[in-house]
Motif scaffolding. Structure first.
Motif, mmCIF file in Angstrom:
data_model
loop_
_atom_site.group_PDB
_atom_site.id
_atom_site.type_symbol
_atom_site.label_atom_id
_atom_site.label_comp_id
_atom_site.label_asym_id
_atom_site.label_seq_id
_atom_site.Cartn_x
_atom_site.Cartn_y
_atom_site.Cartn_z
ATOM 1 N N ARG A 91 48.955 39.879 31.313
ATOM 2 C CA ARG A 91 48.076 40.765 32.066
ATOM 3 C C ARG A 91 46.678 40.170 32.302
ATOM 4 O O ARG A 91 46.152 40.272 33.415
ATOM 5 N N PRO A 92 46.050 39.543 31.287
ATOM 6 C CA PRO A 92 44.746 38.923 31.556
ATOM 7 C C PRO A 92 44.828 37.845 32.638
ATOM 8 O O PRO A 92 43.928 37.723 33.478
ATOM 9 N N LYS A 93 45.902 37.047 32.620
ATOM 10 C CA LYS A 93 46.054 35.988 33.620
ATOM 11 C C LYS A 93 46.252 36.580 35.004
ATOM 12 O O LYS A 93 45.661 36.115 35.993
ATOM 13 N N LEU A 94 47.085 37.621 35.099
ATOM 14 C CA LEU A 94 47.296 38.289 36.382
ATOM 15 C C LEU A 94 45.990 38.928 36.853
ATOM 16 O O LEU A 94 45.659 38.868 38.046
ATOM 17 N N GLY A 95 45.260 39.514 35.921
ATOM 18 C CA GLY A 95 43.983 40.125 36.274
ATOM 19 C C GLY A 95 42.991 39.116 36.811
ATOM 20 O O GLY A 95 42.267 39.387 37.772
ATOM 21 N N GLN A 96 42.967 37.928 36.211
ATOM 22 C CA GLN A 96 42.067 36.881 36.677
ATOM 23 C C GLN A 96 42.390 36.492 38.114
ATOM 24 O O GLN A 96 41.500 36.230 38.923
ATOM 25 N N ILE A 97 43.675 36.477 38.440
ATOM 26 C CA ILE A 97 44.104 36.115 39.801
ATOM 27 C C ILE A 97 43.655 37.164 40.809
ATOM 28 O O ILE A 97 43.076 36.850 41.852
ATOM 29 N N VAL A 98 43.940 38.426 40.509
ATOM 30 C CA VAL A 98 43.687 39.471 41.505
ATOM 31 C C VAL A 98 42.212 39.857 41.606
ATOM 32 O O VAL A 98 41.763 40.300 42.671
ATOM 33 N N PHE A 99 41.447 39.676 40.525
ATOM 34 C CA PHE A 99 40.038 40.034 40.593
ATOM 35 C C PHE A 99 39.230 39.049 41.421
ATOM 36 O O PHE A 99 38.148 39.380 41.901
ATOM 37 N N THR A 100 39.745 37.840 41.606
ATOM 38 C CA THR A 100 39.020 36.841 42.395
ATOM 39 C C THR A 100 39.565 36.687 43.809
ATOM 40 O O THR A 100 39.032 35.915 44.591
ATOM 41 N N ASP A 101 40.621 37.430 44.133
ATOM 42 C CA ASP A 101 41.233 37.314 45.457
ATOM 43 C C ASP A 101 41.600 38.715 45.957
ATOM 44 O O ASP A 101 42.614 39.289 45.548
ATOM 45 N N PRO A 102 40.787 39.296 46.846
ATOM 46 C CA PRO A 102 41.036 40.657 47.339
ATOM 47 C C PRO A 102 42.419 40.854 47.959
ATOM 48 O O PRO A 102 43.029 41.909 47.789
ATOM 49 N N SER A 103 42.930 39.831 48.666
ATOM 50 C CA SER A 103 44.235 39.980 49.311
ATOM 51 C C SER A 103 45.350 40.098 48.271
ATOM 52 O O SER A 103 46.293 40.885 48.440
ATOM 53 N N LYS A 104 45.239 39.336 47.186
ATOM 54 C CA LYS A 104 46.244 39.420 46.129
ATOM 55 C C LYS A 104 46.112 40.720 45.344
ATOM 56 O O LYS A 104 47.109 41.272 44.874
ATOM 57 N N ARG A 105 44.881 41.204 45.221
ATOM 58 C CA ARG A 105 44.673 42.485 44.548
ATOM 59 C C ARG A 105 45.318 43.611 45.353
ATOM 60 O O ARG A 105 45.972 44.496 44.801
ATOM 61 N N GLN A 106 45.157 43.572 46.660
ATOM 62 C CA GLN A 106 45.778 44.577 47.525
ATOM 63 C C GLN A 106 47.300 44.486 47.466
ATOM 64 O O GLN A 106 47.995 45.507 47.478
ATOM 65 N N LEU A 107 47.808 43.260 47.389
ATOM 66 C CA LEU A 107 49.255 43.069 47.290
ATOM 67 C C LEU A 107 49.788 43.684 46.006
ATOM 68 O O LEU A 107 50.805 44.395 46.013
ATOM 69 N N LEU A 108 49.102 43.422 44.899
ATOM 70 C CA LEU A 108 49.532 43.972 43.606
ATOM 71 C C LEU A 108 49.506 45.503 43.642
ATOM 72 O O LEU A 108 50.432 46.155 43.151
ATOM 73 N N ASN A 109 48.444 46.061 44.231
ATOM 74 C CA ASN A 109 48.341 47.521 44.312
ATOM 75 C C ASN A 109 49.475 48.107 45.147
ATOM 76 O O ASN A 109 50.038 49.156 44.798
ATOM 77 N N ARG A 110 49.828 47.439 46.244
ATOM 78 C CA ARG A 110 50.918 47.937 47.097
ATOM 79 C C ARG A 110 52.249 47.900 46.359
ATOM 80 O O ARG A 110 53.078 48.796 46.503
ATOM 81 N N ILE A 111 52.452 46.864 45.568
ATOM 82 C CA ILE A 111 53.713 46.726 44.834
ATOM 83 C C ILE A 111 53.846 47.803 43.767
ATOM 84 O O ILE A 111 54.895 48.446 43.628
ATOM 85 N N LEU A 112 52.765 48.002 42.998
ATOM 86 C CA LEU A 112 52.863 48.877 41.831
ATOM 87 C C LEU A 112 52.572 50.352 42.115
ATOM 88 O O LEU A 112 52.975 51.216 41.328
#
Length: 232
Positions: free
Chosen positions: A66-87
Motif C-alpha cells: 500500500r505505501p508503494k502504491l500510494g507513492q505512485i498515485v500521489f505523484t501522478d494525478p492520472s494514476k490516482r484517478q485510475l485507481l479511484n475508478r477501479i476501486l
C-alpha cells in the motif's frame, strides 16, 4: 436511520474523532477498512489493480504494498484517478453492505467515516456532515511529523485531496482541530447534542423500526379493508 458523514483531510485528526465516536458507543463504518478489504489478495479489486499497475506493487506474500502504491498515485494525478475508478464500485458496495448490517441490527445513528466523502458523492446520503479542519500549515507539519516524510512528499499527498477549505464550505458541522487533544475532546462533546437529537420522521421511517411499523400499518390496513369488503 441517521447516517452522519465524517470526513476531513490527511493528518487533520479525523481518525481521532472517529475513535471518539466509537468510545461513546456509536457504530462507525470506516471506508479505509473497507478499502483494505477490497485490496486483499485474490479479491476482485486486487486483480484489477494488479492488472492496471503491474506486479511491482506486490509484496513477497502477494498482498498489495500500500505505501508503494500510494507513492505512485500521489505523484501522478492520472494514476490516482485510475485507481479511484477501479476501486470505487468495490468500496461503495462494501460501505453499503456494512450500513445494511447495522440497519438490520436496529442501529438508529451510524457514523460514516469516509476521507473522500465529497469526491465519491457519498455526501448525498449523509446528514449532517462533519468536517475535521486544520489550517494548511498545521496539516503539513503534522503529516511530516507523523510519517517522517519530506515537505514535498507531504505536500503532494495533501494536494491529492480536495482542499480542506472547500470541504469546510460543504459541512454542516466543522470541528476546528488546530488546538490540543483536550480542545478536540471539548469540541466533540459540544457536537454530541447536535448528532444525537431525536430522529426526524424521515429518518425514523428509514430505520428498521420505522420499516417494521410501516409494514404492520400496511398489513393492518389490508386486513381491515378485506373485513370491510367481506361485510358488503
Amino acid at each position: 436511520m441517521r447516517i452522519i458523514g465524517l470526513t476531513g483531510g490527511i493528518a487533520t485528526g479525523k481518525s481521532t474523532v472517529s475513535n471518539l465516536f466509537r468510545s461513546t458507543g456509536f457504530p462507525v463504518v470506516d471506508a479505509d477498512v473497507v478499502a483494505r478489504d477490497v485490496l486483499k489478495k485474490g479479491s476482485g479489486g486486487w486483480r484489477k489493480v494488479v492488472a492496471a499497475f503491474g506486479e511491482d506493487i506486490l509484496q513477497e506474500n502477494g498482498e498489495v504494498d500500500r505505501p508503494k502504491l500510494g507513492q505512485i498515485v500521489f505523484t501522478d494525478p492520472s494514476k490516482r484517478q485510475l485507481l479511484n475508478r477501479i476501486l470505487a464500485p468495490y468500496i461503495s458496495y462494501g460501505i453499503l453492505w456494512e450500513v445494511f448490517k447495522l440497519w438490520m441490527k436496529g442501529c438508529k445513528i451510524i457514523i460514516l467515516d469516509v476521507p473522500l466523502l465529497f469526491e465519491a458523492k457519498i455526501d448525498r446520503w449523509t446528514k449532517p456532515i462533519i468536517v475535521v479542519w486544520v489550517d494548511p500549515e498545521t496539516q503539513l507539519w503534522r503529516l511530516m511529523t507523523r510519517d517522517s516524510t519530506s515537505a514535498q512528499d507531504a505536500q503532494n499527498r495533501i494536494n491529492a485531496q480536495m482542499p480542506l477549505d472547500e470541504k469546510r464550505t460543504k459541512a454542516d458541522i466543522v470541528i476546528d482541530n488546530n488546538g490540543s487533544l483536550e480542545d478536540l475532546n471539548e469540541s466533540f462533546r459540544k457536537i454530541l447534542n447536535q448528532v444525537t437529537k431525536p430522529l426526524t420522521w424521515t429518518e425514523f421511517w428509514l430505520s428498521r423500526q420505522g420499516a417494521i411499523v410501516a409494514f404492520l400499518s400496511i398489513f393492518s390496513g389490508v386486513v381491515g379493508c378485506k373485513k370491510v369488503i367481506a361485510r358488503l
